[in-house]
Design a protein around this motif. Structure first.
Motif, short mmCIF file in Angstrom:
data_model
loop_
_atom_site.label_atom_id
_atom_site.label_comp_id
_atom_site.label_asym_id
_atom_site.label_seq_id
_atom_site.Cartn_x
_atom_site.Cartn_y
_atom_site.Cartn_z
N GLU A 1 16.93 -23.45 2.90
CA GLU A 1 16.33 -22.28 2.29
C GLU A 1 14.81 -22.45 2.22
O GLU A 1 14.30 -23.51 1.84
CB GLU A 1 16.90 -22.06 0.89
CG GLU A 1 16.59 -20.70 0.33
CD GLU A 1 17.45 -20.38 -0.88
OE1 GLU A 1 17.34 -19.25 -1.38
OE2 GLU A 1 18.21 -21.26 -1.32
N VAL A 2 14.09 -21.41 2.57
CA VAL A 2 12.64 -21.48 2.68
C VAL A 2 11.99 -20.76 1.50
O VAL A 2 12.37 -19.63 1.16
CB VAL A 2 12.16 -20.85 4.01
CG1 VAL A 2 10.64 -20.80 4.06
CG2 VAL A 2 12.71 -21.64 5.19
N TYR A 3 11.01 -21.42 0.89
CA TYR A 3 10.21 -20.79 -0.16
C TYR A 3 8.75 -20.85 0.24
O TYR A 3 8.29 -21.84 0.81
CB TYR A 3 10.42 -21.51 -1.50
CG TYR A 3 11.81 -21.36 -2.06
CD1 TYR A 3 12.14 -20.24 -2.82
CD2 TYR A 3 12.79 -22.32 -1.82
CE1 TYR A 3 13.43 -20.08 -3.33
CE2 TYR A 3 14.08 -22.17 -2.32
CZ TYR A 3 14.38 -21.05 -3.08
OH TYR A 3 15.65 -20.90 -3.58
N ILE A 4 8.03 -19.79 -0.09
CA ILE A 4 6.60 -19.71 0.20
C ILE A 4 5.88 -19.42 -1.11
O ILE A 4 6.32 -18.58 -1.90
CB ILE A 4 6.31 -18.61 1.23
CG1 ILE A 4 6.99 -18.94 2.56
CG2 ILE A 4 4.80 -18.46 1.45
CD1 ILE A 4 6.89 -17.82 3.59
N TRP A 5 4.76 -20.10 -1.36
CA TRP A 5 3.98 -19.88 -2.57
C TRP A 5 2.59 -19.37 -2.22
O TRP A 5 1.96 -19.84 -1.27
CB TRP A 5 3.86 -21.16 -3.38
CG TRP A 5 5.16 -21.58 -4.00
CD1 TRP A 5 5.69 -21.14 -5.18
CD2 TRP A 5 6.10 -22.52 -3.46
NE1 TRP A 5 6.91 -21.74 -5.41
CE2 TRP A 5 7.18 -22.60 -4.37
CE3 TRP A 5 6.13 -23.30 -2.31
CZ2 TRP A 5 8.28 -23.42 -4.16
CZ3 TRP A 5 7.22 -24.12 -2.09
CH2 TRP A 5 8.27 -24.18 -3.00
N PHE A 6 2.13 -18.41 -2.99
CA PHE A 6 0.77 -17.87 -2.89
C PHE A 6 0.47 -17.17 -4.20
O PHE A 6 1.39 -16.84 -4.97
CB PHE A 6 0.66 -16.89 -1.70
CG PHE A 6 1.63 -15.75 -1.76
CD1 PHE A 6 1.29 -14.56 -2.40
CD2 PHE A 6 2.89 -15.85 -1.20
CE1 PHE A 6 2.18 -13.51 -2.47
CE2 PHE A 6 3.80 -14.80 -1.26
CZ PHE A 6 3.45 -13.63 -1.90
N PRO A 7 -0.80 -16.95 -4.55
CA PRO A 7 -1.10 -16.33 -5.84
C PRO A 7 -0.68 -14.86 -5.88
O PRO A 7 -0.89 -14.12 -4.92
CB PRO A 7 -2.62 -16.47 -5.95
CG PRO A 7 -3.09 -16.56 -4.53
CD PRO A 7 -2.02 -17.31 -3.80
N ASN A 8 -0.09 -14.44 -6.99
CA ASN A 8 0.23 -13.03 -7.17
C ASN A 8 -1.03 -12.21 -7.48
O ASN A 8 -1.13 -11.05 -7.10
CB ASN A 8 1.24 -12.85 -8.30
CG ASN A 8 2.60 -13.43 -7.96
OD1 ASN A 8 3.08 -13.27 -6.85
ND2 ASN A 8 3.20 -14.12 -8.91
N ASP A 9 -1.97 -12.85 -8.19
CA ASP A 9 -3.19 -12.19 -8.61
C ASP A 9 -4.39 -13.08 -8.34
O ASP A 9 -4.30 -14.31 -8.47
CB ASP A 9 -3.17 -11.87 -10.11
CG ASP A 9 -1.92 -11.09 -10.52
OD1 ASP A 9 -1.54 -10.17 -9.78
OD2 ASP A 9 -1.34 -11.42 -11.58
N VAL A 10 -5.51 -12.48 -7.98
CA VAL A 10 -6.79 -13.19 -7.89
C VAL A 10 -7.83 -12.36 -8.62
O VAL A 10 -7.75 -11.14 -8.68
CB VAL A 10 -7.23 -13.45 -6.44
CG1 VAL A 10 -6.27 -14.38 -5.74
CG2 VAL A 10 -7.38 -12.14 -5.66
N GLY A 11 -8.82 -13.05 -9.18
CA GLY A 11 -9.88 -12.36 -9.91
C GLY A 11 -11.19 -12.39 -9.14
O GLY A 11 -11.48 -13.35 -8.41
N VAL A 12 -11.96 -11.34 -9.30
CA VAL A 12 -13.30 -11.24 -8.71
C VAL A 12 -14.25 -10.89 -9.84
O VAL A 12 -14.06 -9.89 -10.53
CB VAL A 12 -13.35 -10.17 -7.60
CG1 VAL A 12 -14.78 -9.98 -7.10
CG2 VAL A 12 -12.43 -10.54 -6.45
N VAL A 13 -15.28 -11.72 -10.03
CA VAL A 13 -16.22 -11.49 -11.13
C VAL A 13 -17.03 -10.22 -10.89
O VAL A 13 -17.28 -9.44 -11.81
CB VAL A 13 -17.16 -12.71 -11.28
CG1 VAL A 13 -18.25 -12.41 -12.30
CG2 VAL A 13 -16.37 -13.93 -11.70
N GLN A 14 -17.43 -9.98 -9.64
CA GLN A 14 -18.26 -8.82 -9.33
C GLN A 14 -17.52 -7.52 -9.63
O GLN A 14 -16.32 -7.41 -9.41
CB GLN A 14 -18.68 -8.83 -7.86
CG GLN A 14 -19.53 -10.02 -7.47
CD GLN A 14 -18.67 -11.13 -6.88
OE1 GLN A 14 -17.56 -11.36 -7.34
NE2 GLN A 14 -19.19 -11.82 -5.88
N THR A 15 -18.28 -6.51 -10.08
CA THR A 15 -17.69 -5.21 -10.37
C THR A 15 -18.53 -4.07 -9.78
O THR A 15 -18.38 -2.92 -10.17
CB THR A 15 -17.59 -5.00 -11.90
OG1 THR A 15 -18.89 -5.16 -12.48
CG2 THR A 15 -16.62 -5.98 -12.53
#
Length: 217
Positions: free
Chosen positions: A18-32
């Motif tokens: 069984e294969v699992y992949i991980w990556f971030p669900n959310d990322v933040g950017v300071v700039q607006t």
């Protein structure tokens, strides 16, 4: 008895495959600021030794340049992911607050055919991995068009807390702190341009914790 043994053996092999992949669900950017240059970092990993095809990269109706190991490639290219070869992506683009809110990619693994990373502006997200590695966090608040940003901490257990100090000595005094329950909102601290400085952060939860430096500049 032989049939039971075969079923157990088959199940064992099936679970290992069984294969699992991980990556971030959310990322933040300071700039607006609309039109401001921005950059997000996304790491995709797996525990599988199989060669996983990762492809069809897209940034929500925005023009962007994507890099792997600091080398630019085309969003239509296919990358190969394995346990020994994680994929570390750098995505550069100009902010459009109407668009630029999600980064997507596809793979050839059934459970991960379509994948999405949400992008939040005016935020900085600290991950569990960052804390476990005691990775210093640098936040350039002067790049933001807003007067404040929100720094989010991970959920470490039933109850988690993050405490900021002006230094790491035994006589340190608390500068800011937050405590929150599992999956409860409020796992963030707001910083303004009056909070510029370097802070020692003590993160704790039910079963683990860590310390790291946080620089607001």
């Amino acid at each position: 008895m032989k049939l039971v043994f075969f079923i157990l053996l088959f199940t064992s092999f099936e679970q290992k495959d069984e294969v699992y992949i991980w990556f971030p669900n959310d990322v933040g950017v300071v700039q607006t600021c609309n039109g401001k240059d921005a950059e997000i970092l996304i790491e995709i990993t797996t525990e599988s030794n199989k060669k996983i095809k990762v492809h069809s990269f897209n940034l929500d109706k925005s023009n962007f340049t994507i890099y792997k190991d600091d080398e630019a490639f085309k969003e239509i290219d296919t990358l190969i992911l394995t346990k020994k070869n994680p994929i570390k992506l750098k995505v550069r683009y100009k902010i459009s607050l109407e668009n630029s809110k999600k980064f997507t990619f596809k793979t050839n693994v059934k459970k991960y055919l379509n994948n999405q990373v949400n992008i939040f502006y005016g935020q900085h997200i600290i991950t569990t991995k960052d804390i476990r590695e005691s990775k210093e966090q640098f936040i350039n608040i002067t790049e933001s068009c807003q007067d404040s940003i929100m720094v989010f901490f991970p959920y470490g257990g039933t109850i988690s807390s993050a405490t900021l100090y002006n230094d790491s000595s035994s006589t340190k005094k608390i500068y800011k702190s937050v405590s929150y329950d599992l999956m409860e909102e409020g796992n963030s601290i707001t910083f303004t341009k009056a909070d510029l400085g370097r802070y020692f952060v003590d993160f704790g939860s039910c079963h683990w914790g860590g310390e790291f430096w946080l620089t607001i500049k």
